[in-house]
Every structure is written in C-alpha cells, then in structure tokens.
Design an enzyme around this catalytic site. Sequence first.
Site, short mmCIF file in Angstrom:
data_model
loop_
_atom_site.label_atom_id
_atom_site.label_comp_id
_atom_site.label_asym_id
_atom_site.label_seq_id
_atom_site.Cartn_x
_atom_site.Cartn_y
_atom_site.Cartn_z
N HIS A 15 71.43 83.67 59.40
CA HIS A 15 72.17 83.61 60.65
C HIS A 15 72.27 82.16 61.10
CE1 HIS A 15 73.71 85.68 64.27
NE2 HIS A 15 73.33 84.57 64.88
N ARG A 31 77.38 88.44 78.91
CA ARG A 31 76.81 87.10 79.01
C ARG A 31 77.90 86.03 78.90
NH1 ARG A 31 73.02 86.99 74.29
NH2 ARG A 31 72.69 84.84 74.89
N LYS A 77 70.21 91.85 65.51
CA LYS A 77 71.17 92.03 64.42
C LYS A 77 70.49 91.88 63.07
CE LYS A 77 73.93 89.16 66.63
NZ LYS A 77 74.74 88.71 67.72
N ASP A 128 73.73 95.02 71.90
CA ASP A 128 73.93 93.57 71.86
C ASP A 128 75.40 93.23 72.10
OD1 ASP A 128 73.37 90.73 71.30
OD2 ASP A 128 74.57 91.09 69.51
N SER A 168 69.20 88.69 70.91
CA SER A 168 70.53 89.00 70.38
C SER A 168 70.58 88.73 68.87
CB SER A 168 71.56 88.13 71.12
OG SER A 168 72.78 88.08 70.46
#
Length: 463
Positions: free
Chosen positions: A109, A195, A214, A188, A210
């Site tokens: 990520h 957000r 995932k 999320d 968040s």
Amino acid sequence: MNITVGVFNFLLCYTLKKRIGGVFLEIMLPQEFIYRKREGKTHTREEMEEFFTAYMQGEIPDYQVSSWLMAVFFQSMTEEETTNLTKIMAESGETLNFFDFSTKTLDKHSTGGVGDKTSLVLAPLMAHFGLKMAKMSGRGLGHSGGTIDKLESIPGFRVDLSREEIYEGIKKVGCVLVSQSKELTPLDGKLYALRDVTATVESIPLIASSVMSKKLAGGAKHIILDVKVGKGAFMKDLENALNLSRLMVKIGEMADRSVVAVLSQMDEPLGCSVGNSLEVIEAIKTLKGKGPPDFNETIITLGSYLLFMSGVVKDLSEGSEMVANALSNGRGLDKFRELVLFQGGDTQVIDDYNLFSIAPIRKVLPSTNSGFVADVDAHDIGLASLILGAGRRKKGDNIDLGAGIVVRKKVGDKVEKGEPVFEIFTSSENKLRDAYPILEKAYKVVDKPIPPLKVILEVVDKG
Ligand code: URA
C-alpha cells in the site's frame, strides 16, 4: 461544566434499546458516543461496534459520524481503539483469503504520491520470484494519481475482475492488479468519503485504520507499506510519518501479519513521468532495466523486504541483489506481459509505445537560469498534471490518459539556461495556459551544487 450540562450528559449516558434488523441491540445514544470522544474519553470495542453497526444500517446519519470524526481529529484515539476500529472496518464487508495458495502472499500500500507507479513494477517482479500478489488499487483524486487510471491507459486492460478471475490470475500469473472491490471494507469507503469533505483526512489513527483495514481484509500474509513523506504527500514531516508507520506495523502484528513500513521521499515526484500513459511507459522501461535511479532504488528496497519477509532470501542484501538483477535482465517484464494478457490488455504496447494515447499538444518549459536544481515541487507538479487533464477535480470526472509532465531535471542535476526542465503534454491550449504558470514556479535553480534527494528515509518494522 454547569449543572444543566452535567444533568443532560448524565441523561445521555443511559443506553436505549433499539430494534435493528430484528435483533435487540443495546446502543448508546449517538450524541453520547460523540460526547465521550469530544471529552477525550476512550471507547470500548462494544460501543464502537454498536455505533458503526447502526451507521452501516442507516440508523445513524452522516452528520453525527462527521462530528465524531472531527472529535477524533482533535482528541485522537488510543492504539487499542485504533486497532478495534481497524477490525470493525475490515469485518464490515467481504474478506479474501489467499492463504489457500500458500503463506507467500503479499500486499502493498502506498499512502499516495506523485509519479508513483511502483505497483506496476513490483507486482510482476514478485510474481517472477514465485510470490503471489493480488493488488487492489484506487483511482487518482486530487493532485496524486491512482494505479487503476494508469492501467486503463493500456488498451483493453480490465481492472474489474471477478473474485473467481482474481483467484485464477493468482494461480496462473502470480499477480493481478485490480480495482478495489466495493464489497471490501465498505465502512472505510463511507468514512473515507466523509473525511474527504469534512477536513478530517489528516488524522494518524484514522489513516492507520483506513489503510490497515483494507490490508487485513485483502487477506495477504506479508504487507509492505510505502509511506510517502514530503510536499507531494499526506505526511509532510518525518515525525508524523514515523508515528503513522509504527501504528500501522503494530496493528498488522496484532492481526498476525508481517508488516514493514518504508518511508520514502515525496518532495519531488518519483521517477520522471507524471500522468497515466507516461507513467506506464516509464514502468515498462524500468522493467526493461532502464528506469530512473530513484525509482529503481524504491523498487529494490520494497522488493528486497518482501523477499526477506516471505522467506525467499536469508537477508536484505541477497534480496536487493536479486531484485536489481531481475530489473536489469528484464525478468519482471515477462511477468508483466503475462499479466497484461491475462487482464485483456494489448501486449503490443510493451514493445511499441506509440500505441499508447499521448496528448497532441507538447511544450517544453526551459530553465530561466544556469546552475543546479534545488527543488522540483511534487505537489505543484501533481496539481499542474491534474489541470493538464491527467487527474480529476472531483469523483467521476473524465481524464485525459495521454496528458502529463515529464520532469527532465531532478534535484541535484546541473542545468543550463534554456535547457528543458519540464516537457508538458495536454490536449487543450486552455489547460496548458492554466498549468504553465504553476510549472514556472515549481522548480528552483541555485548556483552551488546540491546533492540528489535521499530516496529512502527510514524503515519501520516490528524490531
Ligand atoms: N490512504 C487510505 O487508504 N486511507 C487514508 O485515510 C489515507 C490514505
């Protein structure tokens, strides 16, 4: 606190019985939940579960959740609260389990940057070493790009594979690059959208939960986090980036995953190309052994950690050598070709870049003086690229896959007056007119030599 407020809050402390989906749940009044966080109190796992279950079932409106997000923004959350929120988000939708294949399953990520085409190179390289990576990615929003938009610049490439196709791709090719399933971490998805419009993105516990929700739902055993730091990133300074990284590594450990966070610079763009087709071409060149030095270094670092974490190599230096060799001898390129073919893309683009859509209006921006490049501002270049057509102002906007910028001079390079600093690609003279002044201010030249920027700033692992 005056007596009226005290009595009012006391009354709010009562829980009420509520019927949700045919089951009686004890739920705290939403305003009491918000009040507790506003006052800096700690939530229990049970009350968080109740609040977010009710939210997912439409029992609590967005405005109350927005207030809670703002309370978290100012009061933060403990590690335990953040871990609980992560698990609640991970369990809010479907979860994947790639352990069926082996424990050599990987995920990655990036916290988002400019010119970041790392997944396009890392996934096929790791598949070449026998590892498995089902990488789910998003689209670009704001000044930073998204892997899914980049992949769509390959004619025919399908990013929306079914669950069965993802499993088949993992078996046959070893990797797939797909868009994030809507069924994965829907909580999320809802929180992130709130957000985004309530100025509550830059909160360390909210970002950590968040990202990690995932990754937990994605089902891989070994996870590498590329935490970008600098002008073009969410995290502008190293200290905050380190805190975020430590928290994410800890959450991963608690969920029995091995996680390493690599903090890399994002003051200037990664590599030289920014924009969808341009970045895919740069990724292919890198897989052919002709990548820019900072991008090669990023790939070698992330790749060597993944090889080490999954037990393919004994130490990081062996991993670095293997990744560097695979890059220079083009071994990852064969896997990339298999990946493009499996996902329905035209593999001819790999050998003929003219098959990519490249915007017709091209303009060079020359340096106004001679010297050494001291700054190439990643944020401004991301913004200019968006204005040229490569990104979206809001969700759902169309993008110009062929628009973007090639950075001809990086920090530390020597430059002569009149030499190109940027090469600009767009389909619209108006967009060029709007982006050009931003690019004129996006670089700085000084008289004295400047060293290139450090690429890898820190590494955080459980040790
Ligand atoms: N990336 C995410 O997935 N979530 C955040 O909150 C920030 C960056």
